[in-house]
Design a protein around this motif. Structure first.
Motif, PDB file in Angstrom:
ATOM      1  N   GLN A  21       0.910  -1.298  -0.058  1.00  0.00           N
ATOM      2  CA  GLN A  21       0.063  -0.069   0.053  1.00  0.00           C
ATOM      3  C   GLN A  21       0.989   1.360   0.074  1.00  0.00           C
ATOM      4  OE1 GLN A  21      -2.566   0.145   3.477  1.00  0.00           O
ATOM      5  NE2 GLN A  21      -3.155   2.412   2.944  1.00  0.00           N
ATOM      6  N   LEU A  22       2.219   1.281   0.729  1.00  0.00           N
ATOM      7  CA  LEU A  22       2.770   2.279   0.848  1.00  0.00           C
ATOM      8  C   LEU A  22       3.785   2.402  -0.374  1.00  0.00           C
ATOM      9  CD1 LEU A  22       3.777   1.892   4.766  1.00  0.00           C
ATOM     10  CD2 LEU A  22       2.238   3.714   3.636  1.00  0.00           C
ATOM     11  N   GLY A  23       3.656   1.245  -1.156  1.00  0.00           N
ATOM     12  CA  GLY A  23       4.703   1.542  -2.507  1.00  0.00           C
ATOM     13  C   GLY A  23       6.061   1.174  -1.970  1.00  0.00           C
ATOM     14  N   VAL A  24       6.385   0.301  -1.044  1.00  0.00           N
ATOM     15  CA  VAL A  24       7.657  -0.018  -0.474  1.00  0.00           C
ATOM     16  C   VAL A  24       7.967  -1.303  -1.029  1.00  0.00           C
ATOM     17  CG1 VAL A  24       9.149  -0.764   1.501  1.00  0.00           C
ATOM     18  CG2 VAL A  24       7.392   1.124   1.683  1.00  0.00           C
ATOM     19  N   VAL A  25       9.081  -0.959  -2.249  1.00  0.00           N
ATOM     20  CA  VAL A  25       9.416  -2.473  -2.843  1.00  0.00           C
ATOM     21  C   VAL A  25      10.160  -3.211  -1.898  1.00  0.00           C
ATOM     22  CG1 VAL A  25      10.791  -3.371  -4.805  1.00  0.00           C
ATOM     23  CG2 VAL A  25       9.412  -1.222  -4.984  1.00  0.00           C
ATOM     24  N   HIS A  26       9.697  -4.598  -1.672  1.00  0.00           N
ATOM     25  CA  HIS A  26      10.341  -5.481  -0.663  1.00  0.00           C
ATOM     26  C   HIS A  26      10.279  -6.997  -1.150  1.00  0.00           C
ATOM     27  CE1 HIS A  26       5.840  -5.557   0.259  1.00  0.00           C
ATOM     28  NE2 HIS A  26       6.320  -6.531   0.812  1.00  0.00           N
ATOM     29  N   GLY A  27      11.068  -7.672  -0.394  1.00  0.00           N
ATOM     30  CA  GLY A  27      11.034  -9.049  -0.565  1.00  0.00           C
ATOM     31  C   GLY A  27      10.775  -9.374   0.612  1.00  0.00           C
ATOM     32  N   VAL A  28      10.362 -10.936   1.112  1.00  0.00           N
ATOM     33  CA  VAL A  28       9.879 -11.612   2.235  1.00  0.00           C
ATOM     34  C   VAL A  28      10.838 -12.673   2.947  1.00  0.00           C
ATOM     35  CG1 VAL A  28       8.117 -12.539   3.496  1.00  0.00           C
ATOM     36  CG2 VAL A  28       7.426 -10.985   1.803  1.00  0.00           C
ATOM     37  N   LEU A  29      11.321 -12.365   4.047  1.00  0.00           N
ATOM     38  CA  LEU A  29      12.267 -13.647   4.695  1.00  0.00           C
ATOM     39  C   LEU A  29      11.433 -14.360   5.624  1.00  0.00           C
ATOM     40  CD1 LEU A  29      15.437 -11.550   5.683  1.00  0.00           C
ATOM     41  CD2 LEU A  29      15.124 -13.146   3.602  1.00  0.00           C
ATOM     42  N   ARG A  30      11.349 -15.398   5.427  1.00  0.00           N
ATOM     43  CA  ARG A  30      10.234 -16.314   6.258  1.00  0.00           C
ATOM     44  C   ARG A  30      11.611 -16.949   7.355  1.00  0.00           C
ATOM     45  NH1 ARG A  30       5.232 -16.377   4.311  1.00  0.00           N
ATOM     46  NH2 ARG A  30       5.091 -15.763   2.002  1.00  0.00           N
ATOM     47  N   ALA A  68      23.895 -16.802   7.617  1.00  0.00           N
ATOM     48  CA  ALA A  68      24.153 -18.031   7.512  1.00  0.00           C
ATOM     49  C   ALA A  68      23.607 -18.700   6.077  1.00  0.00           C
ATOM     50  CB  ALA A  68      23.546 -18.928   8.679  1.00  0.00           C
ATOM     51  N   ASP A  69      23.434 -17.749   5.322  1.00  0.00           N
ATOM     52  CA  ASP A  69      22.982 -18.180   3.912  1.00  0.00           C
ATOM     53  C   ASP A  69      21.613 -18.454   3.917  1.00  0.00           C
ATOM     54  OD1 ASP A  69      25.440 -18.112   2.753  1.00  0.00           O
ATOM     55  OD2 ASP A  69      25.857 -19.898   3.306  1.00  0.00           O
ATOM     56  N   GLY A  70      20.619 -17.878   4.727  1.00  0.00           N
ATOM     57  CA  GLY A  70      19.257 -17.993   4.677  1.00  0.00           C
ATOM     58  C   GLY A  70      18.797 -17.159   3.311  1.00  0.00           C
ATOM     59  N   ARG A  71      17.717 -17.562   2.893  1.00  0.00           N
ATOM     60  CA  ARG A  71      17.161 -16.768   1.618  1.00  0.00           C
ATOM     61  C   ARG A  71      15.921 -16.784   1.540  1.00  0.00           C
ATOM     62  NH1 ARG A  71      20.783 -16.805  -2.830  1.00  0.00           N
ATOM     63  NH2 ARG A  71      19.272 -17.231  -4.256  1.00  0.00           N
ATOM     64  N   PRO A  72      15.174 -15.766   0.954  1.00  0.00           N
ATOM     65  CA  PRO A  72      13.773 -15.832   0.816  1.00  0.00           C
ATOM     66  C   PRO A  72      13.057 -17.019  -0.029  1.00  0.00           C
ATOM     67  CG  PRO A  72      14.930 -13.600   0.067  1.00  0.00           C
ATOM     68  CD  PRO A  72      16.136 -14.787   0.229  1.00  0.00           C
ATOM     69  N   ASP A  73      11.984 -17.170   0.073  1.00  0.00           N
ATOM     70  CA  ASP A  73      11.465 -18.458  -0.584  1.00  0.00           C
ATOM     71  C   ASP A  73      11.700 -18.258  -2.170  1.00  0.00           C
ATOM     72  OD1 ASP A  73      10.525 -19.082   1.802  1.00  0.00           O
ATOM     73  OD2 ASP A  73       8.607 -18.588   1.402  1.00  0.00           O
ATOM     74  N   ASP A  74      11.376 -17.248  -2.451  1.00  0.00           N
ATOM     75  CA  ASP A  74      11.627 -16.934  -4.324  1.00  0.00           C
ATOM     76  C   ASP A  74      12.275 -15.383  -4.210  1.00  0.00           C
ATOM     77  OD1 ASP A  74      10.088 -19.166  -5.246  1.00  0.00           O
ATOM     78  OD2 ASP A  74       8.580 -18.080  -4.017  1.00  0.00           O
ATOM     79  N   ILE A  75      13.215 -15.705  -5.416  1.00  0.00           N
ATOM     80  CA  ILE A  75      13.749 -14.345  -5.652  1.00  0.00           C
ATOM     81  C   ILE A  75      13.742 -13.983  -7.010  1.00  0.00           C
ATOM     82  CG2 ILE A  75      16.128 -13.342  -6.031  1.00  0.00           C
ATOM     83  CD1 ILE A  75      17.115 -14.992  -3.846  1.00  0.00           C
ATOM     84  N   PRO A  76      12.599 -13.039  -7.456  1.00  0.00           N
ATOM     85  CA  PRO A  76      12.217 -12.677  -8.647  1.00  0.00           C
ATOM     86  C   PRO A  76      13.393 -12.160  -9.550  1.00  0.00           C
ATOM     87  CG  PRO A  76      10.663 -11.749  -7.020  1.00  0.00           C
ATOM     88  CD  PRO A  76      11.958 -12.331  -6.292  1.00  0.00           C
ATOM     89  N   LEU A  77      13.440 -12.076 -10.694  1.00  0.00           N
ATOM     90  CA  LEU A  77      14.450 -11.930 -11.834  1.00  0.00           C
ATOM     91  C   LEU A  77      14.621 -10.370 -11.480  1.00  0.00           C
ATOM     92  CD1 LEU A  77      13.670 -13.816 -14.847  1.00  0.00           C
ATOM     93  CD2 LEU A  77      15.608 -14.142 -13.074  1.00  0.00           C
ATOM     94  N   ASP A  78      13.819  -9.444 -11.082  1.00  0.00           N
ATOM     95  CA  ASP A  78      13.839  -8.093 -11.096  1.00  0.00           C
ATOM     96  C   ASP A  78      14.181  -7.300  -9.826  1.00  0.00           C
ATOM     97  OD1 ASP A  78      11.570  -8.844  -9.701  1.00  0.00           O
ATOM     98  OD2 ASP A  78      10.403  -7.193 -10.679  1.00  0.00           O
ATOM     99  N   TRP A  79      14.603  -8.478  -8.695  1.00  0.00           N
ATOM    100  CA  TRP A  79      15.012  -8.030  -7.311  1.00  0.00           C
ATOM    101  C   TRP A  79      16.584  -7.533  -7.754  1.00  0.00           C
ATOM    102  CZ3 TRP A  79      14.104 -11.312  -2.472  1.00  0.00           C
ATOM    103  CH2 TRP A  79      12.608 -11.337  -2.232  1.00  0.00           C
ATOM    104  N   PRO A  80      17.206  -6.742  -6.732  1.00  0.00           N
ATOM    105  CA  PRO A  80      18.481  -6.089  -7.140  1.00  0.00           C
ATOM    106  C   PRO A  80      19.545  -7.116  -6.704  1.00  0.00           C
ATOM    107  CG  PRO A  80      17.365  -5.307  -5.098  1.00  0.00           C
ATOM    108  CD  PRO A  80      16.246  -5.869  -5.903  1.00  0.00           C
ATOM    109  N   GLN A  81      20.764  -7.058  -7.365  1.00  0.00           N
ATOM    110  CA  GLN A  81      21.524  -8.134  -7.352  1.00  0.00           C
ATOM    111  C   GLN A  81      22.254  -7.917  -5.824  1.00  0.00           C
ATOM    112  OE1 GLN A  81      22.854 -10.301  -9.577  1.00  0.00           O
ATOM    113  NE2 GLN A  81      20.960  -9.593 -10.620  1.00  0.00           N
TER     114      GLN A  81
END
Length: 214
Positions: A21-30, A68-81
């Motif tokens: 809603q706020l327009g904050v581009v984000h990924g999700v860490l579970r 410790a190399d944790g990663r989001p569930d999915d990393i879309p191609l348009d995420w920053p490197q």
């Protein structure tokens, strides 16, 4: 300005929606088994101190998990490197009544018991937000006052039957059917949902001004 990209260390769909809603581009860490999930209060610990501490615990665990190399569930191609260097946003929400912490109900009986306590009374919702950015932990705590109408057993039974109380602090979701129970709210509606919009944007703006240390 705010950071171009943020990592939300929360599985809460409500927090995800508020950032959208706020327009904050984000990924999700579970992050597995968050330390701050309904963690017991320390003896003599004030409610605001408790919720801030649990939010900080979540942030520190998210940082350690990512290191410790944790990663989001999915990393879309348009995420920053350099997504792993993005600020990490954590939050913790709890309901306080009579100086008691009303966390997430374990079952329908516990949910009904919490709702009976909230019936016809005013309680407080504390939401602490912590942003781990550039080696710093920035934090804030929003406290909102909420009053419920009197609820009879039928109201409580019908609400619990929807399944909405489960996974919610205090056994209710203000953005859902429980909105009909609220006769008064002073504070932040989004804060009661789990992420105060104004406070969160202020932390993100602060993070943009920090020198990089991570």
């Amino acid at each position: 300005m705010i950071p171009a990209f943020v990592l939300l260390a929360s599985a809460s769909p409500r927090r995800h929606d508020i950032l959208n809603q706020l327009g904050v581009v984000h990924g999700v860490l579970r992050v597995p088994a968050p330390v701050g999930e309904d963690e017991p209060r320390l003896p003599g610990e004030a409610p605001a101190d408790y919720v801030r501490r649990t939010a900080r615990d979540k942030a520190r665990q998210a940082l350690a998990w990512l290191a410790a190399d944790g990663r989001p569930d999915d990393i879309p191609l348009d995420w920053p490197q350099d997504w792993a260097q993005a600020p990490i946003l954590c939050a913790d929400t709890t309901v306080i009544l009579d100086d008691d912490v009303l966390g997430k109900p374990a079952d329908a009986l516990q949910a009904a018991a919490m709702l009976r306590r909230l019936s016809g009374r005013t309680h407080h919702v504390h939401t602490a937000v912590v942003l781990a950015a550039h080696g710093h932990l920035l934090e804030t705590c929003q406290i909102s006052e909420v009053r419920f109408q009197p609820l009879d057993d039928a109201d409580i039974e019908q609400y619990c039957a929807t399944g909405e109380p489960f996974g919610k602090a205090g056994s209710y979701a203000i953005q859902g059917r429980a909105a009909a129970f609220v006769t008064h709210l002073s504070g932040s509606h989004s804060g009661v949902m789990g992420l105060p919009a104004h406070d969160t944007m202020h932390l993100l703006q602060q993070a943009s001004a920090l020198p990089s240390r991570r």
